[in-house]
Design an enzyme around this catalytic site. Sequence first.
Site, PDB file in Angstrom:
ATOM      1  N   ASP A  40       0.793  -1.231   0.000  1.00  0.00           N
ATOM      2  CA  ASP A  40       0.000   0.000   0.000  1.00  0.00           C
ATOM      3  C   ASP A  40       0.824   1.280   0.000  1.00  0.00           C
ATOM      4  O   ASP A  40       0.328   2.337   0.372  1.00  0.00           O
ATOM      5  CB  ASP A  40      -0.920   0.002   1.226  1.00  0.00           C
ATOM      6  CG  ASP A  40      -0.131  -0.096   2.538  1.00  0.00           C
ATOM      7  OD1 ASP A  40       1.106   0.036   2.513  1.00  0.00           O
ATOM      8  OD2 ASP A  40      -0.766  -0.297   3.588  1.00  0.00           O
ATOM      9  N   GLU A  59      -0.493  -8.966  -1.331  1.00  0.00           N
ATOM     10  CA  GLU A  59      -1.075  -8.390  -0.108  1.00  0.00           C
ATOM     11  C   GLU A  59      -2.227  -7.447  -0.476  1.00  0.00           C
ATOM     12  O   GLU A  59      -2.267  -6.267  -0.116  1.00  0.00           O
ATOM     13  CB  GLU A  59      -0.032  -7.678   0.755  1.00  0.00           C
ATOM     14  CG  GLU A  59      -0.455  -7.539   2.210  1.00  0.00           C
ATOM     15  CD  GLU A  59       0.488  -6.706   3.050  1.00  0.00           C
ATOM     16  OE1 GLU A  59       0.471  -5.477   2.908  1.00  0.00           O
ATOM     17  OE2 GLU A  59       1.249  -7.277   3.852  1.00  0.00           O
ATOM     18  N   GLU A  91      -2.154   5.172   2.779  1.00  0.00           N
ATOM     19  CA  GLU A  91      -2.098   3.761   2.368  1.00  0.00           C
ATOM     20  C   GLU A  91      -3.461   3.174   2.012  1.00  0.00           C
ATOM     21  O   GLU A  91      -3.560   2.335   1.113  1.00  0.00           O
ATOM     22  CB  GLU A  91      -1.431   2.923   3.464  1.00  0.00           C
ATOM     23  CG  GLU A  91       0.068   3.155   3.622  1.00  0.00           C
ATOM     24  CD  GLU A  91       0.408   4.381   4.473  1.00  0.00           C
ATOM     25  OE1 GLU A  91      -0.530   5.060   4.973  1.00  0.00           O
ATOM     26  OE2 GLU A  91       1.602   4.665   4.640  1.00  0.00           O
ATOM     27  N   HIS A 107       5.911   4.953  13.318  1.00  0.00           N
ATOM     28  CA  HIS A 107       6.384   5.766  12.199  1.00  0.00           C
ATOM     29  C   HIS A 107       5.298   6.319  11.285  1.00  0.00           C
ATOM     30  O   HIS A 107       5.587   7.074  10.374  1.00  0.00           O
ATOM     31  CB  HIS A 107       7.319   4.920  11.310  1.00  0.00           C
ATOM     32  CG  HIS A 107       6.575   3.922  10.477  1.00  0.00           C
ATOM     33  ND1 HIS A 107       6.146   2.720  10.966  1.00  0.00           N
ATOM     34  CD2 HIS A 107       6.153   3.960   9.188  1.00  0.00           C
ATOM     35  CE1 HIS A 107       5.510   2.048  10.024  1.00  0.00           C
ATOM     36  NE2 HIS A 107       5.488   2.781   8.935  1.00  0.00           N
ATOM     37  N   ARG A 111       2.472   8.126   9.059  1.00  0.00           N
ATOM     38  CA  ARG A 111       2.170   9.528   8.774  1.00  0.00           C
ATOM     39  C   ARG A 111       0.941  10.023   9.521  1.00  0.00           C
ATOM     40  O   ARG A 111       0.902  11.165   9.980  1.00  0.00           O
ATOM     41  CB  ARG A 111       1.934   9.718   7.275  1.00  0.00           C
ATOM     42  CG  ARG A 111       3.171  10.149   6.539  1.00  0.00           C
ATOM     43  CD  ARG A 111       2.967  10.052   5.036  1.00  0.00           C
ATOM     44  NE  ARG A 111       4.229   9.717   4.426  1.00  0.00           N
ATOM     45  CZ  ARG A 111       5.078  10.593   3.915  1.00  0.00           C
ATOM     46  NH1 ARG A 111       4.775  11.869   3.889  1.00  0.00           N
ATOM     47  NH2 ARG A 111       6.219  10.208   3.405  1.00  0.00           N
ATOM     48  N   HIS A 153      12.767   4.747  13.146  1.00  0.00           N
ATOM     49  CA  HIS A 153      12.654   4.925  11.686  1.00  0.00           C
ATOM     50  C   HIS A 153      13.480   6.138  11.257  1.00  0.00           C
ATOM     51  O   HIS A 153      13.636   7.099  12.022  1.00  0.00           O
ATOM     52  CB  HIS A 153      11.167   5.133  11.386  1.00  0.00           C
ATOM     53  CG  HIS A 153      10.778   5.073   9.939  1.00  0.00           C
ATOM     54  ND1 HIS A 153      11.104   6.064   9.045  1.00  0.00           N
ATOM     55  CD2 HIS A 153      10.068   4.151   9.235  1.00  0.00           C
ATOM     56  CE1 HIS A 153      10.607   5.758   7.845  1.00  0.00           C
ATOM     57  NE2 HIS A 153       9.980   4.591   7.937  1.00  0.00           N
TER      58      HIS A 153
HETATM   59  C1  UD1 Z   1       6.640   4.601   3.839  1.00  0.00           C
HETATM   60  C2  UD1 Z   1       5.244   4.177   3.415  1.00  0.00           C
HETATM   61  C3  UD1 Z   1       4.517   3.523   4.574  1.00  0.00           C
HETATM   62  C4  UD1 Z   1       5.326   2.409   5.194  1.00  0.00           C
HETATM   63  C5  UD1 Z   1       6.719   2.913   5.522  1.00  0.00           C
HETATM   64  C6  UD1 Z   1       7.542   1.751   5.973  1.00  0.00           C
HETATM   65  C7  UD1 Z   1       4.183   5.671   1.794  1.00  0.00           C
HETATM   66  C8  UD1 Z   1       3.268   6.795   1.601  1.00  0.00           C
HETATM   67  N1  UD1 Z   1       4.455   5.333   3.062  1.00  0.00           N
HETATM   68  O1  UD1 Z   1       6.481   5.605   4.818  1.00  0.00           O
HETATM   69  O2  UD1 Z   1       3.294   2.969   4.108  1.00  0.00           O
HETATM   70  O3  UD1 Z   1       4.683   2.000   6.366  1.00  0.00           O
HETATM   71  O4  UD1 Z   1       7.327   3.479   4.346  1.00  0.00           O
HETATM   72  O5  UD1 Z   1       8.623   2.131   6.730  1.00  0.00           O
HETATM   73  O6  UD1 Z   1       4.664   5.113   0.835  1.00  0.00           O
HETATM   74  N2  UD1 Z   1      14.258   7.856   5.055  1.00  0.00           N
HETATM   75  C9  UD1 Z   1      15.621   7.783   4.977  1.00  0.00           C
HETATM   76  N3  UD1 Z   1      16.198   6.569   4.691  1.00  0.00           N
HETATM   77  C10 UD1 Z   1      15.474   5.445   4.500  1.00  0.00           C
HETATM   78  C11 UD1 Z   1      14.079   5.532   4.590  1.00  0.00           C
HETATM   79  C12 UD1 Z   1      13.483   6.741   4.851  1.00  0.00           C
HETATM   80  O7  UD1 Z   1      16.318   8.767   5.140  1.00  0.00           O
HETATM   81  O8  UD1 Z   1      16.045   4.387   4.249  1.00  0.00           O
HETATM   82  C13 UD1 Z   1      13.641   9.149   5.369  1.00  0.00           C
HETATM   83  C14 UD1 Z   1      13.593  10.075   4.157  1.00  0.00           C
HETATM   84  O9  UD1 Z   1      14.007  11.320   4.592  1.00  0.00           O
HETATM   85  C15 UD1 Z   1      12.144  10.170   3.811  1.00  0.00           C
HETATM   86  C16 UD1 Z   1      11.449   9.862   5.140  1.00  0.00           C
HETATM   87  O10 UD1 Z   1      12.318   8.963   5.806  1.00  0.00           O
HETATM   88  O11 UD1 Z   1      11.833  11.445   3.353  1.00  0.00           O
HETATM   89  C17 UD1 Z   1      10.105   9.226   4.999  1.00  0.00           C
HETATM   90  O12 UD1 Z   1      10.156   8.164   4.055  1.00  0.00           O
HETATM   91  P1  UD1 Z   1       8.906   7.873   3.089  1.00  0.00           P
HETATM   92  O13 UD1 Z   1       9.188   6.664   2.268  1.00  0.00           O
HETATM   93  O14 UD1 Z   1       8.513   9.119   2.370  1.00  0.00           O
HETATM   94  O15 UD1 Z   1       7.737   7.577   4.091  1.00  0.00           O
HETATM   95  P2  UD1 Z   1       7.651   6.556   5.286  1.00  0.00           P
HETATM   96  O16 UD1 Z   1       7.120   7.296   6.453  1.00  0.00           O
HETATM   97  O17 UD1 Z   1       8.915   5.809   5.410  1.00  0.00           O
HETATM   98  N1  UDP Z   2      11.474  -3.823  10.787  1.00  0.00           N
HETATM   99  C1  UDP Z   2      12.849  -3.975  10.660  1.00  0.00           C
HETATM  100  N2  UDP Z   2      13.667  -3.156  11.381  1.00  0.00           N
HETATM  101  C2  UDP Z   2      13.191  -2.205  12.213  1.00  0.00           C
HETATM  102  C3  UDP Z   2      11.778  -2.030  12.313  1.00  0.00           C
HETATM  103  C4  UDP Z   2      10.952  -2.857  11.580  1.00  0.00           C
HETATM  104  O1  UDP Z   2      13.314  -4.843   9.944  1.00  0.00           O
HETATM  105  O2  UDP Z   2      14.003  -1.496  12.824  1.00  0.00           O
HETATM  106  C5  UDP Z   2      10.607  -4.714  10.005  1.00  0.00           C
HETATM  107  C6  UDP Z   2       9.430  -5.328  10.722  1.00  0.00           C
HETATM  108  O3  UDP Z   2       9.802  -6.496  11.442  1.00  0.00           O
HETATM  109  C7  UDP Z   2       8.506  -5.624   9.564  1.00  0.00           C
HETATM  110  C8  UDP Z   2       8.726  -4.445   8.655  1.00  0.00           C
HETATM  111  O4  UDP Z   2      10.011  -3.921   8.992  1.00  0.00           O
HETATM  112  O5  UDP Z   2       8.912  -6.798   8.873  1.00  0.00           O
HETATM  113  C9  UDP Z   2       7.662  -3.420   8.870  1.00  0.00           C
HETATM  114  O6  UDP Z   2       8.042  -2.233   8.292  1.00  0.00           O
HETATM  115  P1  UDP Z   2       7.469  -0.842   8.763  1.00  0.00           P
HETATM  116  O7  UDP Z   2       6.996  -0.940  10.161  1.00  0.00           O
HETATM  117  O8  UDP Z   2       8.500   0.170   8.439  1.00  0.00           O
HETATM  118  O9  UDP Z   2       6.260  -0.613   7.749  1.00  0.00           O
HETATM  119  P2  UDP Z   2       4.730  -1.085   7.717  1.00  0.00           P
HETATM  120  O10 UDP Z   2       4.691  -2.555   7.884  1.00  0.00           O
HETATM  121  O11 UDP Z   2       4.017  -0.340   8.794  1.00  0.00           O
HETATM  122  O12 UDP Z   2       4.260  -0.630   6.386  1.00  0.00           O
END
Ligand code: UD1
Ligand code: UDP
Length: 381
Positions: free
Chosen positions: A98, A120, A134, A209, A211, A242
Amino acid sequence: MKKIKVLSVFGTRPEAIKMCPLVSELASRDTFSSRVCVTGQHREMLDSVLGVFGVQPDYDLNIMEKGQTLSDVTCRILERLGGALRDAAPDIVLVHGDTTTTFASALAAFYEKITVGHVEAGLRTGDRWSPYPEELNRCMVGRLAEYHFAPTVRNRENLLREAVGGAIYVTGNTAIDAMRFTVNDRPFTDERLNAVDFSSRRVVAMTCHRRENYGRPMENIFTAVARLAESYPDILVVFPVHLSPVVRETAKKYLSGRENILLIDPLDAMDMHKLMSRSYMVLTDSGGIQEEAPALGKPVLVMRRETERPEAIAAGTAALAGVETENILRLASELLDNPCRYDEMAHAVNPYGDGRAAERIADALEYGFGLREAPPQDFAP
Ligand code: UD1
Ligand code: UDP
């Protein structure tokens, strides 16, 4: 022999954890020619998963920028994915879940008139604003996809209600497949976790984490956790934070500098799954962790107003705690104080899968593309 050309596209940590088992399954069969494209919506957190599962992408769109907006991510994927799609010319593009990667990639494939398969599929809260964005990402991909791989029967019913069309298979969730590989007795990679004595101290694993929790809800959640740690000095809260700057700033403000709260960088999937398996309980707003903790028999409090994963709540291993400080504190304290309540919740349930989801998805694709006579049997918990 004709091979089914598959391009799996994913970009964030959870998509990667749940797609890697399927990528491995496809690679193991001579009926598939399987390639992988990562969008790089996440960078470090994605690369960590690729490393754990040993998956090397064929294409990397490398789109992440610090502080990216949803529109930034969508536009960059639409701009960059078309080239990879034309180069790979797959029979089907597989997307997962999602996220914005999921939606934008499915849309880009549709624009190239390539069949989309949604792994999924069919999870719903019914509230367009939660989880945001999502819920609607998932609904829109439901319309774009022609193959729907629904983890549970309830997910299939959601899709039937929406009359999405195409073929629906109930497969279980590949998260459970991934855990067959990640959960083991080996030491942690992260040395700080090797220093924790899980046998003498109750460890609370936590993540947060989302939004829709940015701002007041996240402040409430962190206030609850800070007060919990104060009230129970014997527990240790382990919070891999995160990499989102919003989450990091809020966590630092509310939770840093406390003896029994360990704020650490994100863990790789092996360490995270091991951390949960050795913890007393789990507090989270994560989607994936709501599926994994119940499979490990760990009570999980879901710090959200609603969930698209009600199965473990019905089974009793998860409880919806909401985002108000007092309620989270009350439910968490109950689990720490009341052994009967703890025992009621601490039983392993697997409503989300049996570890064979990837196999069913591959079978369904072979069936759909005429390489197998019978469809797979549905997953039944
Ligand atoms: C995204 C997904 C969310 C999912 C989450 C998993 C969308 C809208 N949201 O949210 O559904 O639950 O990923 O974790 O697609 N960043 C880094 N390094 C990384 C990852 C993220 O620096 O490896 C930082 C970046 O600055 C980025 C911010 O985190 O701007 C947010 O990342 P983003 O993918 O936009 O949204 P998530 O909150 O991670
Ligand atoms: N996870 C991970 N390291 C972490 C936190 C979460 O590997 O520090 C794993 C977690 O076990 C699960 C997945 O990341 O498999 C979930 O991702 P996240 O919570 O970022 O996103 P969501 O599932 O809410 O979309």
